[in-house]
Design a protein around this motif. Structure first.
Motif, PDB file in Angstrom:
ATOM      1  N   VAL A   1      26.477  22.525  48.510  1.00 41.53           N
ATOM      2  CA  VAL A   1      25.936  22.041  49.783  1.00 41.53           C
ATOM      3  C   VAL A   1      26.811  20.907  50.338  1.00 41.53           C
ATOM      4  CG1 VAL A   1      23.932  21.021  50.927  1.00 41.53           C
ATOM      5  CG2 VAL A   1      23.608  22.681  49.081  1.00 41.53           C
ATOM      6  N   HIS A   2      27.111  21.002  51.619  1.00 49.38           N
ATOM      7  CA  HIS A   2      27.898  19.994  52.328  1.00 49.38           C
ATOM      8  C   HIS A   2      27.116  19.458  53.520  1.00 49.38           C
ATOM      9  CE1 HIS A   2      31.820  21.418  50.560  1.00 49.38           C
ATOM     10  NE2 HIS A   2      31.131  22.531  50.458  1.00 49.38           N
ATOM     11  N   TRP A   3      27.624  18.385  54.058  1.00 47.88           N
ATOM     12  CA  TRP A   3      27.241  17.987  55.399  1.00 47.88           C
ATOM     13  C   TRP A   3      28.513  17.650  56.142  1.00 47.88           C
ATOM     14  CZ3 TRP A   3      24.566  12.485  55.481  1.00 47.88           C
ATOM     15  CH2 TRP A   3      25.476  11.511  55.053  1.00 47.88           C
ATOM     16  N   ALA A  48      25.840  19.874  44.812  1.00 44.65           N
ATOM     17  CA  ALA A  48      26.240  19.106  45.985  1.00 44.65           C
ATOM     18  C   ALA A  48      27.765  19.005  45.942  1.00 44.65           C
ATOM     19  CB  ALA A  48      25.612  17.718  45.951  1.00 44.65           C
ATOM     20  N   HIS A  49      28.383  18.876  47.095  1.00 46.54           N
ATOM     21  CA  HIS A  49      29.846  18.840  47.118  1.00 46.54           C
ATOM     22  C   HIS A  49      30.395  17.788  46.145  1.00 46.54           C
ATOM     23  CE1 HIS A  49      33.783  18.531  49.662  1.00 46.54           C
ATOM     24  NE2 HIS A  49      33.980  19.080  48.491  1.00 46.54           N
ATOM     25  N   ARG A  50      29.734  16.641  46.052  1.00 46.53           N
ATOM     26  CA  ARG A  50      30.214  15.558  45.171  1.00 46.53           C
ATOM     27  C   ARG A  50      30.219  15.965  43.690  1.00 46.53           C
ATOM     28  NH1 ARG A  50      25.912  10.777  46.151  1.00 46.53           N
ATOM     29  NH2 ARG A  50      26.572  11.168  48.285  1.00 46.53           N
ATOM     30  N   GLY A  63      31.959  11.638  49.024  1.00 43.89           N
ATOM     31  CA  GLY A  63      30.588  11.183  49.241  1.00 43.89           C
ATOM     32  C   GLY A  63      29.704  12.303  49.761  1.00 43.89           C
ATOM     33  N   CYS A  64      30.332  13.375  50.222  1.00 42.21           N
ATOM     34  CA  CYS A  64      29.616  14.526  50.782  1.00 42.21           C
ATOM     35  C   CYS A  64      28.647  15.077  49.737  1.00 42.21           C
ATOM     36  CB  CYS A  64      30.637  15.588  51.203  1.00 42.21           C
ATOM     37  SG  CYS A  64      29.942  17.105  51.873  1.00 42.21           S
ATOM     38  N   PRO A  65      27.442  15.438  50.066  1.00 44.29           N
ATOM     39  CA  PRO A  65      26.798  15.485  51.392  1.00 44.29           C
ATOM     40  C   PRO A  65      25.853  14.315  51.669  1.00 44.29           C
ATOM     41  CG  PRO A  65      25.575  16.842  49.839  1.00 44.29           C
ATOM     42  CD  PRO A  65      26.624  16.118  49.049  1.00 44.29           C
TER      43      PRO A  65
HETATM   44 ZN    ZN Z   1      31.672  18.575  51.649  1.00 41.03          ZN
END
Ligand code: ZN
Length: 344
Positions: A30-32, A136-138, A144-146
């Motif tokens: 998951v990203h933002w 999560a991307h991190r 730091g994403c997401p």
């Molecule tokens: Zn990302």
């Protein structure tokens, strides 16, 4: 939540479109974006297209990076590269992981956004036939994403419990190629509009056949309009083609910058002084661009990027027609006139 195929929201071509078998997928990342949140449904698509342009021009990763996207306003799942294509969302981890972006930044983990992410996850698990790791991307890159909120939500199992969206079966992702039309018009209509705008669709004219000349005319049109040059007639290109061409005298086009080092340089014979650039040693693609533009205007010229008798005689005829200095050399004004002068 609804599944929106890329053709419906107007995502242009992405590449390199390397395929990955669903059995090789193990995770769901998951990203933002970290940027502004959309205000409404249309704004979701506007932001997605902005990401596409950013990935095309700035990160140069071949356009829209993610396999899927989720809108925090609608909860819709937007098809990106598609489930079976290697994305460009997580360095070194794009083959095993399907990437999804929740559009926007802080505050975007709305109820709808959560629901959309859950449904996207359910879709990805169904498609791959397994429970994908919830990441999560991190978790896969130093980033730091997401954001803390989404990361905590993912780590707490927030992705579980979704429903596979209706219509989510078409997850391979249509990948358009030059010459494809993604809006509901015929090749003939596209050719008619190209001709109306002064472009040359080839020796057969308007024949309802998408040949290389027509694709090349679409590309020239896109180039002149300053939009993505992909040879695909999507909503943006079609919108511009449908617009009334500048019937007033000038083409309304801006000429590309004169590519030679100085305004007293020109494209001319190989045997000339150093200011005479023939294309044989350098600037071949620049000369080809002018030749292509002349071809699009209807001149019978072979865009080979080399200055020879054919290019010279066409330059002479064009200069006469446009009342430029007639020397057969392509200097700054003859260069620019190919774009700015009306096509007659
Ligand atoms: Zn990302």
């Amino acid at each position: 939540m609804a599944f929106i195929p890329r053709s419906e929201w107007g995502l242009p071509a992405t590449w390199p479109n390397r395929r990955v078998d669903p059995s090789r997928r193990t995770g769901f990342v998951v990203h933002w974006d970290g940027g502004p949140n959309p205000d409404d449904a249309a704004d979701e698509i506007r932001l997605l297209l902005a990401y596409h342009r950013y990935h095309l021009h700035t990160t140069k990763t071949g356009g829209f990076d993610y396999n899927l996207a989720v809108g925090p306003i609608t909860g819709n799942i937007y098809e990106g590269r598609g489930l079976d294509v290697v994305g460009a969302h997580a360095g070194g981890a794009n083959t095993p992981n399907i990437g999804v972006i929740l559009i926007g930044g802080p505050g975007n983990l709305t109820e709808k956004g959560q629901q959309g992410l859950r449904d996207a996850y359910a879709l990805a698990c169904k498609h791959t036939g397994r429970q994908l790791r919830q990441l999560a991307h991190r978790d896969v890159n130093r980033t730091g994403c997401p954001g803390d909120d989404i990361a905590a939500w993912v780590h707490a199992g927030g992705l579980s419990g979704g429903t596979v969206p209706a219509g989510g079966g078409s997850t391979g992702g249509p990948r358009f190629r030059p010459g494809d039309i993604t809006v509901g018009v015929s090749v003939k209509q596209v050719q008619e509009r190209l001709v109306a705008h002064g472009y040359n669709v080839g020796p057969h004219g308007i024949d309802n056949d998408m040949g290389t000349d027509t694709i090349s005319a679409i590309r020239s049109f896109q180039d002149d309009q300053g939009i993505d040059v992909d040879g695909i007639v999507g909503p943006d290109t079609w919108g511009r083609l449908s617009a009334k061409p500048g019937t007033a005298k000038p083409t309304g086009l801006k000429a590309p910058a004169f590519p030679l080092p100085n305004d007293d340089w020109y494209f001319g014979p190989k045997s000339g002084p150093k200011q005479s650039v023939s294309g044989y040693y350098s600037h071949r693609s620049d000369l080809r661009r002018w030749q292509q533009r002349m071809k699009d205007r209807g001149w019978d010229i072979n865009p080979d990027g080399l200055y020879g008798p054919q290019t010279r005689s066409i330059a002479v005829a064009f200069q006469k027609e446009k009342r430029l200095r007639v020397d057969g050399l392509i200097g700054a004004s003859t260069w620019a006139a190919a774009w700015t002068e009306p096509v007659t």
